[in-house]
Motif scaffolding. Structure first.
Motif, PDB file in Angstrom:
ATOM      1  N   LYS A 217      28.554  23.068  32.697  1.00 13.62           N
ATOM      2  CA  LYS A 217      28.339  23.067  34.146  1.00 13.62           C
ATOM      3  C   LYS A 217      27.958  24.451  34.651  1.00 13.62           C
ATOM      4  O   LYS A 217      27.113  24.589  35.559  1.00 13.62           O
ATOM      5  CB  LYS A 217      29.590  22.557  34.858  1.00 13.62           C
ATOM      6  CG  LYS A 217      29.813  21.062  34.709  1.00 13.62           C
ATOM      7  CD  LYS A 217      31.009  20.609  35.527  1.00 13.62           C
ATOM      8  CE  LYS A 217      31.149  19.093  35.497  1.00 13.62           C
ATOM      9  NZ  LYS A 217      32.286  18.625  36.322  1.00 13.62           N
ATOM     10  N   PRO A 224      18.360  25.165  35.228  1.00 13.90           N
ATOM     11  CA  PRO A 224      18.213  23.823  35.815  1.00 13.90           C
ATOM     12  C   PRO A 224      17.170  22.958  35.124  1.00 13.90           C
ATOM     13  O   PRO A 224      17.064  21.769  35.438  1.00 13.90           O
ATOM     14  CB  PRO A 224      17.793  24.134  37.261  1.00 13.90           C
ATOM     15  CG  PRO A 224      17.119  25.466  37.181  1.00 13.90           C
ATOM     16  CD  PRO A 224      17.857  26.225  36.120  1.00 13.90           C
ATOM     17  N   LEU A 242      26.297  14.546  34.148  1.00 19.33           N
ATOM     18  CA  LEU A 242      26.646  15.743  34.907  1.00 19.33           C
ATOM     19  C   LEU A 242      26.080  15.681  36.319  1.00 19.33           C
ATOM     20  O   LEU A 242      26.717  16.116  37.275  1.00 19.33           O
ATOM     21  CB  LEU A 242      26.121  16.983  34.182  1.00 19.33           C
ATOM     22  CG  LEU A 242      26.666  17.199  32.767  1.00 19.33           C
ATOM     23  CD1 LEU A 242      25.849  18.254  32.040  1.00 19.33           C
ATOM     24  CD2 LEU A 242      28.135  17.603  32.817  1.00 19.33           C
ATOM     25  N   THR A 243      24.864  15.161  36.433  1.00 22.47           N
ATOM     26  CA  THR A 243      24.226  14.875  37.715  1.00 22.47           C
ATOM     27  C   THR A 243      23.482  13.559  37.540  1.00 22.47           C
ATOM     28  O   THR A 243      23.575  12.925  36.484  1.00 22.47           O
ATOM     29  CB  THR A 243      23.237  15.984  38.123  1.00 22.47           C
ATOM     30  OG1 THR A 243      22.094  15.947  37.256  1.00 22.47           O
ATOM     31  CG2 THR A 243      23.891  17.367  38.054  1.00 22.47           C
ATOM     32  N   ALA A 244      22.714  13.185  38.539  1.00 24.29           N
ATOM     33  CA  ALA A 244      21.948  11.942  38.436  1.00 24.29           C
ATOM     34  C   ALA A 244      20.886  12.024  37.342  1.00 24.29           C
ATOM     35  O   ALA A 244      20.459  10.992  36.813  1.00 24.29           O
ATOM     36  CB  ALA A 244      21.293  11.617  39.776  1.00 24.29           C
ATOM     37  N   GLN A 245      20.468  13.255  36.961  1.00 22.65           N
ATOM     38  CA  GLN A 245      19.413  13.424  35.963  1.00 22.65           C
ATOM     39  C   GLN A 245      19.877  14.090  34.675  1.00 22.65           C
ATOM     40  O   GLN A 245      19.172  14.030  33.668  1.00 22.65           O
ATOM     41  CB  GLN A 245      18.256  14.250  36.538  1.00 22.65           C
ATOM     42  CG  GLN A 245      17.468  13.577  37.652  1.00 22.65           C
ATOM     43  CD  GLN A 245      18.145  13.674  39.013  1.00 22.65           C
ATOM     44  OE1 GLN A 245      18.851  14.646  39.279  1.00 22.65           O
ATOM     45  NE2 GLN A 245      17.939  12.679  39.859  1.00 22.65           N
ATOM     46  N   LYS A 246      21.024  14.726  34.661  1.00 21.40           N
ATOM     47  CA  LYS A 246      21.439  15.533  33.511  1.00 21.40           C
ATOM     48  C   LYS A 246      22.640  14.903  32.812  1.00 21.40           C
ATOM     49  O   LYS A 246      23.582  14.450  33.478  1.00 21.40           O
ATOM     50  CB  LYS A 246      21.754  16.962  33.952  1.00 21.40           C
ATOM     51  CG  LYS A 246      20.574  17.666  34.613  1.00 21.40           C
ATOM     52  CD  LYS A 246      20.927  19.080  35.011  1.00 21.40           C
ATOM     53  CE  LYS A 246      19.783  19.708  35.797  1.00 21.40           C
ATOM     54  NZ  LYS A 246      18.559  19.788  34.986  1.00 21.40           N
ATOM     55  N   ARG A 247      22.589  14.917  31.479  1.00 21.68           N
ATOM     56  CA  ARG A 247      23.668  14.324  30.673  1.00 21.68           C
ATOM     57  C   ARG A 247      24.135  15.305  29.610  1.00 21.68           C
ATOM     58  O   ARG A 247      23.383  16.161  29.143  1.00 21.68           O
ATOM     59  CB  ARG A 247      23.183  13.049  29.978  1.00 21.68           C
ATOM     60  CG  ARG A 247      23.037  11.860  30.899  1.00 21.68           C
ATOM     61  CD  ARG A 247      22.309  10.740  30.205  1.00 21.68           C
ATOM     62  NE  ARG A 247      23.063  10.164  29.098  1.00 21.68           N
ATOM     63  CZ  ARG A 247      22.533   9.319  28.218  1.00 21.68           C
ATOM     64  NH1 ARG A 247      21.265   8.981  28.305  1.00 21.68           N
ATOM     65  NH2 ARG A 247      23.277   8.811  27.262  1.00 21.68           N
TER      66      ARG A 247
END
Length: 280
Positions: A217, A224, A242-247
């Motif tokens: 994180k 980014p 982690l976010t809507a786009q990141k895993r």
């Protein structure tokens, strides 16, 4: 030949694994199964329980695994090897004899227009001072040269014994937790551990306590562009948005879980290898 595979932590040759030859054969069968579909394979560290190379000698054994890796690279499949905390001491053998690409530190790579941050995971965000000290000694060039001066019979015995002791300590911790009266939050050796998995490793501790999650994180704030973070080391299976786009993924191990990740350009999946059942 369009899929990319990720796996880690087989700890081949471990004196703490009951049937090491069966384990090696299992991972070789898996590699044989995927070779017709694999574009690249990323081995994210600790595939050996202890590996040390001398100028004219390498550890005994692993012939099936090394032979399969050589076959894959001869076929044109990329095999990338990230050193872990059990197999730091690689000095050219796997590159020259088996055709692998060796990585000694985390790497950011682009795969099918997606950006991956890949690492074994040791030393990333872990505040344990004892672990940091030992890791510093293992990576120190002077200490490595001094260790190389030992006869392989002595140094391999020392290394394999150290690795076995590390694994047996985790299993003893597991047994102690299982017999403890408390449930989640049990205090053991000064640390709060909720539970240990089948490999004797602490289960997932949550986003606010898992060192690799905390590190990731923080890292993604200044990076980014990364889409996927993939690690080994922890011997747990984790697939975290982690976010809507990141895993972020932690790959588990090839001791008791036999898990791996596969990416086909559209989907990244964390799967378990079950012989005769798994679809690739």
């Amino acid at each position: 030949m369009n899929k990319v595979y990720f796996l880690s932590d087989a700890h081949l040759g471990s004196w703490g694994i009951e049937h090491p030859r069966m384990q090696e054969r299992r991972i070789v069968r898996f590699l044989d199964t995927i070779k017709s579909q694999a574009k690249a394979i990323y081995l994210l560290g600790d595939m050996f329980d202890f590996w040390y190379e001398w100028k004219y000698a390498v550890p005994k054994g692993y012939t099936r695994f090394l032979g399969k890796i050589s076959e894959l690279t001869d076929m044109g499949i990329e095999v990338h090897y990230f050193t872990g905390n059990h197999d730091i001491w690689m000095y050219g053998y796997l590159e020259e004899e088996c055709g692998v690409t060796l990585h000694r530190k985390p790497e950011t790579v682009e795969i099918y227009n997606k950006v991956f941050y890949l690492a074994h995971g040791d030393g990333l965000g872990d505040p344990d001072k004892q672990f940091k000290f030992i890791r510093g000694v293992f990576h120190n060039p002077t200490c490595q040269r001094l260790f190389s001066m030992l006869h392989p019979r002595l140094s391999m015995w020392f290394g394999m014994s150290w690795a076995k002791h590390s694994r047996m300590k985790r299993h003893k911790n597991q047994q102690a937790i299982e017999h403890a009266a408390g449930a989640e939050g049990t205090q053991f050796n000064g640390n709060t551990i909720s539970a240990l998995n089948s490999s004797g490793e602490p289960e997932y501790m949550g986003e606010d306590r898992e060192h690799l999650v905390i590190y990731t994180k923080e890292y993604m704030i200044s990076h980014p562009d990364v889409d996927y973070f993939v690690y080994g080391h922890r011997h747990i299976e984790l697939d975290l948005m982690l976010t809507a786009q990141k895993r972020m993924m932690i790959l588990g191990d090839w001791i008791s879980q036999f898990t791996y990740a596969v990416f086909d350009g559209d989907h990244l999946l964390l799967q378990e290898y079950v012989e005769g059942e798994t679809k690739f």
